[in-house]
Write a protein that holds these residues in place. Structure first.
Motif, PDB file in Angstrom:
ATOM      1  N   CYS A   1      36.881  37.123  55.425  1.00 15.51           N
ATOM      2  CA  CYS A   1      37.157  36.950  54.126  1.00 15.51           C
ATOM      3  C   CYS A   1      36.415  36.024  53.641  1.00 15.51           C
ATOM      4  CB  CYS A   1      38.889  36.294  54.736  1.00 15.51           C
ATOM      5  SG  CYS A   1      39.970  37.224  55.308  1.00 15.51           S
ATOM      6  N   ASN A   2      36.660  36.140  52.221  1.00 15.92           N
ATOM      7  CA  ASN A   2      35.823  35.581  51.202  1.00 15.92           C
ATOM      8  C   ASN A   2      36.857  34.744  50.282  1.00 15.92           C
ATOM      9  OD1 ASN A   2      33.366  36.395  52.313  1.00 15.92           O
ATOM     10  ND2 ASN A   2      33.283  37.991  50.848  1.00 15.92           N
ATOM     11  N   ALA A   3      36.786  33.313  50.033  1.00 15.23           N
ATOM     12  CA  ALA A   3      37.718  32.604  49.054  1.00 15.23           C
ATOM     13  C   ALA A   3      36.837  32.184  48.082  1.00 15.23           C
ATOM     14  CB  ALA A   3      38.341  31.629  50.141  1.00 15.23           C
ATOM     15  N   THR A   4      37.294  32.163  46.940  1.00 14.90           N
ATOM     16  CA  THR A   4      36.593  31.529  45.787  1.00 14.90           C
ATOM     17  C   THR A   4      37.541  31.107  44.760  1.00 14.90           C
ATOM     18  OG1 THR A   4      36.549  33.714  44.712  1.00 14.90           O
ATOM     19  CG2 THR A   4      34.494  32.976  45.951  1.00 14.90           C
ATOM     20  N   TYR A   5      37.258  30.483  43.915  1.00 10.14           N
ATOM     21  CA  TYR A   5      38.139  30.023  42.622  1.00 10.14           C
ATOM     22  C   TYR A   5      37.668  30.846  41.626  1.00 10.14           C
ATOM     23  CZ  TYR A   5      39.734  26.121  45.370  1.00 10.14           C
ATOM     24  OH  TYR A   5      40.209  25.287  46.405  1.00 10.14           O
ATOM     25  N   VAL A   6      38.478  31.569  40.848  1.00 15.29           N
ATOM     26  CA  VAL A   6      38.507  32.293  39.599  1.00 15.29           C
ATOM     27  C   VAL A   6      39.350  31.839  38.550  1.00 15.29           C
ATOM     28  CG1 VAL A   6      37.953  34.223  41.086  1.00 15.29           C
ATOM     29  CG2 VAL A   6      40.254  34.089  40.183  1.00 15.29           C
ATOM     30  N   GLN A   7      38.771  32.032  37.277  1.00 15.84           N
ATOM     31  CA  GLN A   7      39.604  31.829  36.141  1.00 15.84           C
ATOM     32  C   GLN A   7      40.556  32.913  35.793  1.00 15.84           C
ATOM     33  OE1 GLN A   7      36.741  30.844  32.759  1.00 15.84           O
ATOM     34  NE2 GLN A   7      36.541  28.904  33.682  1.00 15.84           N
ATOM     35  N   GLU A   8      41.791  32.554  35.280  1.00 18.17           N
ATOM     36  CA  GLU A   8      42.745  33.378  34.867  1.00 18.17           C
ATOM     37  C   GLU A   8      43.123  32.800  33.572  1.00 18.17           C
ATOM     38  OE1 GLU A   8      46.132  33.998  37.167  1.00 18.17           O
ATOM     39  OE2 GLU A   8      44.946  35.058  38.936  1.00 18.17           O
ATOM     40  N   TYR A   9      43.298  33.968  32.591  1.00 20.93           N
ATOM     41  CA  TYR A   9      43.589  33.533  31.218  1.00 20.93           C
ATOM     42  C   TYR A   9      45.058  33.757  31.124  1.00 20.93           C
ATOM     43  CZ  TYR A   9      38.713  33.807  30.755  1.00 20.93           C
ATOM     44  OH  TYR A   9      37.175  33.580  31.165  1.00 20.93           O
ATOM     45  N   ARG A  10      45.942  32.524  30.809  1.00 17.52           N
ATOM     46  CA  ARG A  10      47.404  32.746  30.718  1.00 17.52           C
ATOM     47  C   ARG A  10      47.908  32.484  29.114  1.00 17.52           C
ATOM     48  NH1 ARG A  10      49.566  30.415  36.551  1.00 17.52           N
ATOM     49  NH2 ARG A  10      48.101  32.002  37.862  1.00 17.52           N
ATOM     50  N   PRO A  11      49.066  32.791  28.785  1.00 16.71           N
ATOM     51  CA  PRO A  11      49.488  32.264  27.498  1.00 16.71           C
ATOM     52  C   PRO A  11      49.575  30.864  27.466  1.00 16.71           C
ATOM     53  CG  PRO A  11      50.879  33.895  28.394  1.00 16.71           C
ATOM     54  CD  PRO A  11      49.979  33.487  29.456  1.00 16.71           C
ATOM     55  N   SER A  12      49.571  29.960  28.594  1.00 17.28           N
ATOM     56  CA  SER A  12      49.648  28.472  28.306  1.00 17.28           C
ATOM     57  C   SER A  12      48.094  27.957  28.258  1.00 17.28           C
ATOM     58  CB  SER A  12      50.225  27.811  29.474  1.00 17.28           C
ATOM     59  OG  SER A  12      49.870  28.237  30.713  1.00 17.28           O
ATOM     60  N   GLY A  13      47.102  28.876  28.570  1.00 18.66           N
ATOM     61  CA  GLY A  13      45.674  28.435  28.627  1.00 18.66           C
ATOM     62  C   GLY A  13      45.144  29.037  29.908  1.00 18.66           C
ATOM     63  N   THR A  14      43.813  28.579  29.909  1.00 14.74           N
ATOM     64  CA  THR A  14      43.102  29.062  30.985  1.00 14.74           C
ATOM     65  C   THR A  14      43.199  28.089  32.428  1.00 14.74           C
ATOM     66  OG1 THR A  14      41.363  29.967  29.599  1.00 14.74           O
ATOM     67  CG2 THR A  14      40.666  29.615  31.721  1.00 14.74           C
ATOM     68  N   VAL A  15      43.401  28.713  33.459  1.00 12.44           N
ATOM     69  CA  VAL A  15      43.830  28.063  34.644  1.00 12.44           C
ATOM     70  C   VAL A  15      42.628  28.488  35.662  1.00 12.44           C
ATOM     71  CG1 VAL A  15      46.040  27.444  34.237  1.00 12.44           C
ATOM     72  CG2 VAL A  15      45.525  29.641  35.314  1.00 12.44           C
ATOM     73  N   ILE A  16      42.472  27.599  36.725  1.00 11.28           N
ATOM     74  CA  ILE A  16      41.412  28.248  37.938  1.00 11.28           C
ATOM     75  C   ILE A  16      42.605  28.109  39.175  1.00 11.28           C
ATOM     76  CG2 ILE A  16      39.722  27.436  39.253  1.00 11.28           C
ATOM     77  CD1 ILE A  16      38.483  25.821  36.967  1.00 11.28           C
ATOM     78  N   VAL A  17      42.443  29.335  39.827  1.00 10.85           N
ATOM     79  CA  VAL A  17      43.314  29.594  40.872  1.00 10.85           C
ATOM     80  C   VAL A  17      42.261  30.174  42.008  1.00 10.85           C
ATOM     81  CG1 VAL A  17      45.276  30.149  39.466  1.00 10.85           C
ATOM     82  CG2 VAL A  17      43.797  32.009  39.910  1.00 10.85           C
ATOM     83  N   PRO A  18      42.841  30.056  43.143  1.00 12.65           N
ATOM     84  CA  PRO A  18      42.425  30.427  44.393  1.00 12.65           C
ATOM     85  C   PRO A  18      42.186  32.047  44.338  1.00 12.65           C
ATOM     86  CG  PRO A  18      44.099  29.288  44.986  1.00 12.65           C
ATOM     87  CD  PRO A  18      44.157  28.996  43.699  1.00 12.65           C
ATOM     88  N   HIS A  19      41.265  32.694  44.819  1.00 10.72           N
ATOM     89  CA  HIS A  19      41.310  34.019  45.095  1.00 10.72           C
ATOM     90  C   HIS A  19      40.676  34.363  46.407  1.00 10.72           C
ATOM     91  CE1 HIS A  19      41.365  38.152  43.941  1.00 10.72           C
ATOM     92  NE2 HIS A  19      40.205  38.252  44.314  1.00 10.72           N
ATOM     93  N   MET A  20      41.177  35.174  47.282  1.00 11.80           N
ATOM     94  CA  MET A  20      40.855  35.722  48.592  1.00 11.80           C
ATOM     95  C   MET A  20      40.820  37.230  48.654  1.00 11.80           C
ATOM     96  SD  MET A  20      42.168  34.884  52.374  1.00 11.80           S
ATOM     97  CE  MET A  20      41.864  33.054  52.159  1.00 11.80           C
ATOM     98  N   SER A  21      39.588  37.749  49.184  1.00 14.04           N
ATOM     99  CA  SER A  21      39.312  39.052  49.364  1.00 14.04           C
ATOM    100  C   SER A  21      38.833  39.274  50.844  1.00 14.04           C
ATOM    101  CB  SER A  21      38.420  39.520  48.555  1.00 14.04           C
ATOM    102  OG  SER A  21      37.139  39.148  48.651  1.00 14.04           O
ATOM    103  N   CYS A  22      39.581  40.109  51.556  1.00 15.96           N
ATOM    104  CA  CYS A  22      39.402  40.227  52.992  1.00 15.96           C
ATOM    105  C   CYS A  22      38.975  41.848  53.233  1.00 15.96           C
ATOM    106  CB  CYS A  22      40.613  39.786  54.032  1.00 15.96           C
ATOM    107  SG  CYS A  22      41.085  38.195  53.865  1.00 15.96           S
ATOM    108  N   TYR A  23      38.366  42.041  54.280  1.00 14.89           N
ATOM    109  CA  TYR A  23      37.922  43.468  54.791  1.00 14.89           C
ATOM    110  C   TYR A  23      37.686  43.404  56.294  1.00 14.89           C
ATOM    111  CZ  TYR A  23      33.195  41.655  54.605  1.00 14.89           C
ATOM    112  OH  TYR A  23      32.015  40.883  54.830  1.00 14.89           O
ATOM    113  N   TRP A  24      37.743  44.454  56.810  1.00 17.58           N
ATOM    114  CA  TRP A  24      37.549  44.476  58.294  1.00 17.58           C
ATOM    115  C   TRP A  24      36.177  45.041  58.732  1.00 17.58           C
ATOM    116  CZ3 TRP A  24      41.180  42.970  61.612  1.00 17.58           C
ATOM    117  CH2 TRP A  24      42.300  42.906  61.352  1.00 17.58           C
ATOM    118  N   ARG A  25      35.345  44.357  59.571  1.00 19.31           N
ATOM    119  CA  ARG A  25      34.037  44.837  59.888  1.00 19.31           C
ATOM    120  C   ARG A  25      34.036  44.984  61.614  1.00 19.31           C
ATOM    121  NH1 ARG A  25      30.796  41.467  62.425  1.00 19.31           N
ATOM    122  NH2 ARG A  25      31.339  39.326  62.148  1.00 19.31           N
ATOM    123  N   ARG A  26      33.374  45.903  61.943  1.00 23.50           N
ATOM    124  CA  ARG A  26      33.099  45.987  63.456  1.00 23.50           C
ATOM    125  C   ARG A  26      32.388  44.578  64.092  1.00 23.50           C
ATOM    126  NH1 ARG A  26      32.058  52.236  64.924  1.00 23.50           N
ATOM    127  NH2 ARG A  26      33.123  52.965  63.336  1.00 23.50           N
ATOM    128  N   GLY A  27      33.114  44.387  65.296  1.00 18.69           N
ATOM    129  CA  GLY A  27      32.693  43.144  65.904  1.00 18.69           C
ATOM    130  C   GLY A  27      31.543  43.524  66.746  1.00 18.69           C
TER     131      GLY A  27
END
Length: 91
Positions: free
Chosen positions: A65-91
Motif C-alpha cells: 500500500c502507498n499512502a499520500t496526501y492529494v489535493q481535491e477541488y471542492r465547491p467550498s475550496g481546495t482541501v488536502i485529503v489522504p489517498h491510499m492505493s494498494c496492490y498485491w505482489r508475490r511474497g
C-alpha cells in the motif's frame, strides 16, 4: 301479510325439462408456462480483513500500500485529503 302469502300474483312454478345436458370440456384457455430465466450465482463482496482481491493472488501474496496526501477541488475550496492505493505482489 307476509312474503309467502298465497295471494301473491305472478308467481309461477318452473317446469323441469326431461333432457339431460352434459358439460363438455373445451380447449383450455391457459397460456403456455413461461420459462424461468437462468439463475445467477451471487457471491458476497466482503472479506474478513476488508480486502477483496479481484483475482487469486496466491498463497504467498503480500499486500503493498502507498499512502499520500492529494489535493481535491471542492465547491467550498481546495482541501488536502489522504489517498491510499494498494496492490498485491508475490511474497
Amino acid at each position: 301479510m307476509g312474503l309467502f302469502s298465497p295471494f301473491c300474483g305472478g308467481a309461477e312454478a318452473q317446469t323441469v325439462s326431461t333432457e339431460v345436458r352434459m358439460a363438455q370440456a373445451g380447449p383450455p384457455d391457459v397460456p403456455p408456462p413461461r420459462k424461468r430465466p437462468a439463475r445467477l450465482r451471487v457471491t458476497p463482496y466482503y472479506s474478513p480483513d476488508g480486502v477483496y482481491p479481484r483475482y487469486n493472488p496466491g498463497p504467498d501474496a503480500v499486500r503493498e500500500c502507498n499512502a499520500t496526501y492529494v489535493q481535491e477541488y471542492r465547491p467550498s475550496g481546495t482541501v488536502i485529503v489522504p489517498h491510499m492505493s494498494c496492490y498485491w505482489r508475490r511474497g
